[in-house]
Write a protein that holds these residues in place. Structure first.
Motif, PDB file in Angstrom:
ATOM      1  N   TYR A 155      -7.234   1.946  -1.321  1.00  0.00           N
ATOM      2  CA  TYR A 155      -5.777   1.758  -1.271  1.00  0.00           C
ATOM      3  C   TYR A 155      -5.420   0.266  -1.307  1.00  0.00           C
ATOM      4  O   TYR A 155      -4.530  -0.164  -2.044  1.00  0.00           O
ATOM      5  N   ARG A 168       0.824  -1.219   0.000  1.00  0.00           N
ATOM      6  CA  ARG A 168       0.000   0.000   0.000  1.00  0.00           C
ATOM      7  C   ARG A 168       0.850   1.257   0.000  1.00  0.00           C
ATOM      8  O   ARG A 168       1.787   1.398   0.777  1.00  0.00           O
ATOM      9  N   LYS A 169       0.539   2.167  -0.902  1.00  0.00           N
ATOM     10  CA  LYS A 169       1.289   3.431  -0.972  1.00  0.00           C
ATOM     11  C   LYS A 169       0.502   4.430  -1.814  1.00  0.00           C
ATOM     12  O   LYS A 169      -0.428   4.056  -2.537  1.00  0.00           O
TER      13      LYS A 169
HETATM   14  C1  LIG Z   1      -6.469  13.225   4.771  1.00  0.00           C
HETATM   15  C2  LIG Z   1      -5.439  13.028   3.688  1.00  0.00           C
HETATM   16  C3  LIG Z   1      -5.305  13.981   2.693  1.00  0.00           C
HETATM   17  C4  LIG Z   1      -4.353  13.802   1.684  1.00  0.00           C
HETATM   18  N1  LIG Z   1      -4.280  14.721   0.670  1.00  0.00           N
HETATM   19  C5  LIG Z   1      -3.379  14.528  -0.316  1.00  0.00           C
HETATM   20  C6  LIG Z   1      -3.354  15.409  -1.429  1.00  0.00           C
HETATM   21  O1  LIG Z   1      -4.149  16.342  -1.547  1.00  0.00           O
HETATM   22  N2  LIG Z   1      -2.443  15.197  -2.394  1.00  0.00           N
HETATM   23  C7  LIG Z   1      -1.562  14.145  -2.340  1.00  0.00           C
HETATM   24  O2  LIG Z   1      -0.755  14.006  -3.262  1.00  0.00           O
HETATM   25  N3  LIG Z   1      -1.567  13.285  -1.307  1.00  0.00           N
HETATM   26  C8  LIG Z   1      -2.463  13.438  -0.299  1.00  0.00           C
HETATM   27  N4  LIG Z   1      -2.538  12.527   0.726  1.00  0.00           N
HETATM   28  C9  LIG Z   1      -1.647  11.372   0.722  1.00  0.00           C
HETATM   29  C10 LIG Z   1      -0.543  11.542   1.740  1.00  0.00           C
HETATM   30  O3  LIG Z   1       0.329  12.584   1.344  1.00  0.00           O
HETATM   31  C11 LIG Z   1       0.209  10.204   1.884  1.00  0.00           C
HETATM   32  O4  LIG Z   1      -0.665   9.218   2.327  1.00  0.00           O
HETATM   33  C12 LIG Z   1       1.376  10.348   2.851  1.00  0.00           C
HETATM   34  O5  LIG Z   1       2.358  11.210   2.332  1.00  0.00           O
HETATM   35  C13 LIG Z   1       2.028   9.007   3.151  1.00  0.00           C
HETATM   36  O6  LIG Z   1       2.446   8.384   1.932  1.00  0.00           O
HETATM   37  P1  LIG Z   1       1.935   6.918   1.538  1.00  0.00           P
HETATM   38  O7  LIG Z   1       0.448   6.972   1.369  1.00  0.00           O
HETATM   39  O8  LIG Z   1       2.645   6.582   0.249  1.00  0.00           O
HETATM   40  O9  LIG Z   1       2.309   5.992   2.643  1.00  0.00           O
HETATM   41  C14 LIG Z   1      -3.491  12.669   1.717  1.00  0.00           C
HETATM   42  C15 LIG Z   1      -3.650  11.726   2.718  1.00  0.00           C
HETATM   43  C16 LIG Z   1      -4.618  11.889   3.686  1.00  0.00           C
HETATM   44  C17 LIG Z   1      -4.794  10.812   4.739  1.00  0.00           C
END
Ligand SMILES: Cc1cc2nc3c(=O)[nH]c(=O)nc-3n(C[C@H](O)[C@H](O)[C@H](O)COP(=O)(O)O)c2cc1C
Length: 221
Positions: free
Chosen positions: A177, A55-56
């Motif tokens: 995800y 998951r990423k």
């Molecule tokens: C509430 C929430 C809002 C987010 N908004 C954005 C966003 O607008 N743009 C984006 O590129 N990622 C967004 N993300 C993704 C996060 O940046 C990402 O989950 C985090 O950096 C960790 O990386 P991973 O999901 O690869 O583990 C969001 C995640 C969450 C939970």
């Protein structure tokens, strides 16, 4: 998109022909324009532990469209019906169905109806670019837009409405995800959205509001 648009006339024909659709997914005459999703696959996918390991978030997408079966499986995983009671793959606040899942694709915006496992057309326009503030949203094949029905959340303050609707959305987003991790798809949950503009473009009622969006597609290698 590789999806089949079904007009009212075709929908009637489909009914008459007793097309084998997912449970309860037969199209009704009042469905102005709908996509009958094939039944979601009930087998396959990676073991949960592998999906968790993979998951990423991904921000680089191919413009390759999603096959209809993948769209069907994805929407079911996101917030489909998984029990005879009509309950869903994600938990939800007070047993009140608050979140609608919309699919913004090149051919328009579609409302997912979990009970019948169909998509109903909401808009004909391609609004993918307006679903977020990042470049990839306009070219990835699918942006899920999560919309809350505020009017269904009685006895709570506007802040609590936003809170509970966001939590409901988060569970759906994590289902997406994990499904994507299992299927080799790319996804990212997104809060970087021009909410006022998107609420307006999606022609939401005054009590409805977008909570988050989530891009899905194939990773660009
Ligand atoms: C509430 C929430 C809002 C987010 N908004 C954005 C966003 O607008 N743009 C984006 O590129 N990622 C967004 N993300 C993704 C996060 O940046 C990402 O989950 C985090 O950096 C960790 O990386 P991973 O999901 O690869 O583990 C969001 C995640 C969450 C939970």
């Amino acid at each position: 998109m590789g999806v089949t648009n079904i007009t009212r006339r075709e929908a009637n024909a489909a009914l008459l022909a007793s097309v084998a659709l997912a449970a309860g997914a037969a199209l009704a005459a009042e469905d102005a324009e709908a996509i009958a999703l094939p039944p979601p696959r009930s087998k396959g996918g990676k073991p949960l532990i592998e999906a968790l390991a993979l998951r990423k978030s991904t921000r680089d997408y191919s413009n390759r469209p999603l096959p209809l079966q993948v769209l069907s499986d994805l929407l079911w995983a996101a917030f489909g019906v998984n029990r005879p009671s009509g309950d869903r793959t994600a938990p939800y606040w007070r047993h009140i169905m608050v979140i609608d899942v919309y699919a913004a694709m090149a051919d328009g915006v579609w409302l997912y109806q979990p009970k019948r496992h169909i998509l109903l057309r909401k808009l004909s326009a391609d609004i993918r670019t307006q679903t977020g503030l990042q470049d990839f949203v306009g070219t990835a094949p699918l942006n899920l837009v999560y919309v809350a029905h505020g009017e269904r959340m009685q006895d709570v303050s506007p802040q609590e409405r936003r809170l509970y609707a966001s939590v409901d959305t988060g569970f759906i987003g994590q289902n997406v995800y994990l499904f994507c991790a299992s299927e080799g798809l790319a996804t990212v949950f997104r809060g970087a959205v021009n909410y006022e503009e998107l609420d307006r473009i999606m022609q939401l009622s005054t009590d409805q509001f977008v909570t988050f969006a989530q891009t899905v597609g194939y990773p660009r290698n």
